[in-house]
Design an enzyme around this catalytic site. Sequence first.
Site, PDB file in Angstrom:
ATOM      1  N   GLU A  57       4.272  -2.117   1.422  1.00  0.00           N
ATOM      2  CA  GLU A  57       4.995  -3.167   2.146  1.00  0.00           C
ATOM      3  C   GLU A  57       5.925  -3.888   1.179  1.00  0.00           C
ATOM      4  O   GLU A  57       5.539  -4.209   0.058  1.00  0.00           O
ATOM      5  CB  GLU A  57       4.051  -4.203   2.765  1.00  0.00           C
ATOM      6  CG  GLU A  57       3.172  -3.695   3.869  1.00  0.00           C
ATOM      7  CD  GLU A  57       2.263  -4.785   4.438  1.00  0.00           C
ATOM      8  OE1 GLU A  57       2.612  -5.990   4.327  1.00  0.00           O
ATOM      9  OE2 GLU A  57       1.198  -4.436   4.981  1.00  0.00           O
ATOM     10  N   GLU A  86      -4.655  -4.660   2.491  1.00  0.00           N
ATOM     11  CA  GLU A  86      -4.712  -5.914   1.715  1.00  0.00           C
ATOM     12  C   GLU A  86      -6.153  -6.435   1.584  1.00  0.00           C
ATOM     13  O   GLU A  86      -6.476  -7.567   1.935  1.00  0.00           O
ATOM     14  CB  GLU A  86      -3.808  -6.966   2.358  1.00  0.00           C
ATOM     15  CG  GLU A  86      -2.347  -6.590   2.294  1.00  0.00           C
ATOM     16  CD  GLU A  86      -1.398  -7.655   2.829  1.00  0.00           C
ATOM     17  OE1 GLU A  86      -0.251  -7.716   2.381  1.00  0.00           O
ATOM     18  OE2 GLU A  86      -1.818  -8.448   3.698  1.00  0.00           O
TER      19      GLU A  86
END
Length: 489
Positions: free
Chosen positions: A387, A193
């Site tokens: 995810e 991320e």
Amino acid sequence: MTFTKSFPENFLWGGATAANQLEGAFDADGKGLSASDVFIFDSQAPKERWLDQWAGMTHAQVAEAQDPHSKKYYPKRRGNDFYHHYEEDIAMFAEMGFKCFRMSIAWTRIYPRGDETKPNEAGLAFYDRVFDTLRRHNIEPVVSLSHYEMPLTLVTEYGGWTNRQVIDFYLQFATTVFQRYRSKVKYWMTFNEINCVKHHPYVSVGVIEENHPDLEQAKYQGAHHQFVASALATKACHETIPGSQVGCMISYQILYPHTCHPDDLQACEEAQRVSLFFSDIQARGAYPAWSDRMFAAKGVKLIKERGDDEILRQYPVDFVSFSYYMSSTISAHPEKLEGVQGNLITGGIRNPHLPESDWGWQIDPKGLRLALNQLYDRYQKPLFVAENGLGAMDIPDENGIVQDDYRIDYLRLHIKQMNEAISDGVDLFGYTWWGPIDMISASTSQMSKRYGFIYVDQDDVGNGTLKRSRKKSFSWYQKVIASNGRDLS
């Protein structure tokens, strides 16, 4: 007639985790403290304060966390004790039929301070055991090099990623593990991320926000150093491991304009660009043209060394991966509208057409299809859903089983939309549910914010037996994988 493609026969079904939320054993076998080891959980604090640390760490909190006499509870030092349960846990993943397991290597197990010249053999040996166990169960490891786990010493003594020297420390770590595990790991991700530096620079680039004189400059200078490090790590991985695949990873949300007013559309476009800026550089190999205007507005003046742009251009990533939990709605005037409590990434305003999770995350399966199409159209590179998951208050019934039909419903709807995206022509090669076993929440440091198919007997303050047990969703996901996504009943 409905046109539907099947999931590819070699599709990588599995689950995703992070060492700092999972492993525990924070001081075992020479491990050092990481940036995430300083987060506390205070059950007496109001719930609305639990996100404060994630949003901004203070110098005092970091200093106290290094005091061996601190009385605070640091949940990420405990995790769910995967360090001592990995064989049992991986066996349960295999029982579900996992084709892959996304995990991270804790940088501080290999280089406890981050600046050593020699690696910690005990840390390397631990991951040898983990990878060997995965291989015995025919589970492909997908490894993140940096998942909010940089050594705390690099934060406190070097200033985090704003210091260009950290590139060298990261590359030493990366090349060490590439060499060690070259026959055991094919798939790698450089930074988890990476675009979340916008919202939590402490865990993303090691910058303590408190009283920082020029936070925007620090964020983007740190990000630039990560881009260079990612490109050089991609080069090193390809040279060390023939046939290896290296990906970038962003947190992604589809953004909807609140109305069709041109101001809302422009606000939505600008907000979406800020996230895509990070994957643009890693996947396309260059800063987008519009970033000059963004930097001017933020007062950012990047410091680049000669050759940086060439490095980015020569060594882009092989695939693009992302986390997807929710969509967000954007307005040019959000102060006049109702906000969404649980949206950590964009803030955003409430979308009246979507339900919410227990933590206020608005659930939008159709947004996943849109995200997959948008990213594939933009990059024309293979995609990986790294995810996707539902955090919930799971309560075992009288038989000790969590009847988590809500999680099954969430997963079913998102898998259907992935199938739609594949039918649209998207090259999607894997999906890892976050997280397959209960572990510490990244944002709130709770244990009770549970995502897993496997229940772990531990509460928010560390009490419990750590016993593992199967939730209802365990057998459901097992059936999905066995049928390669065809049986969603």
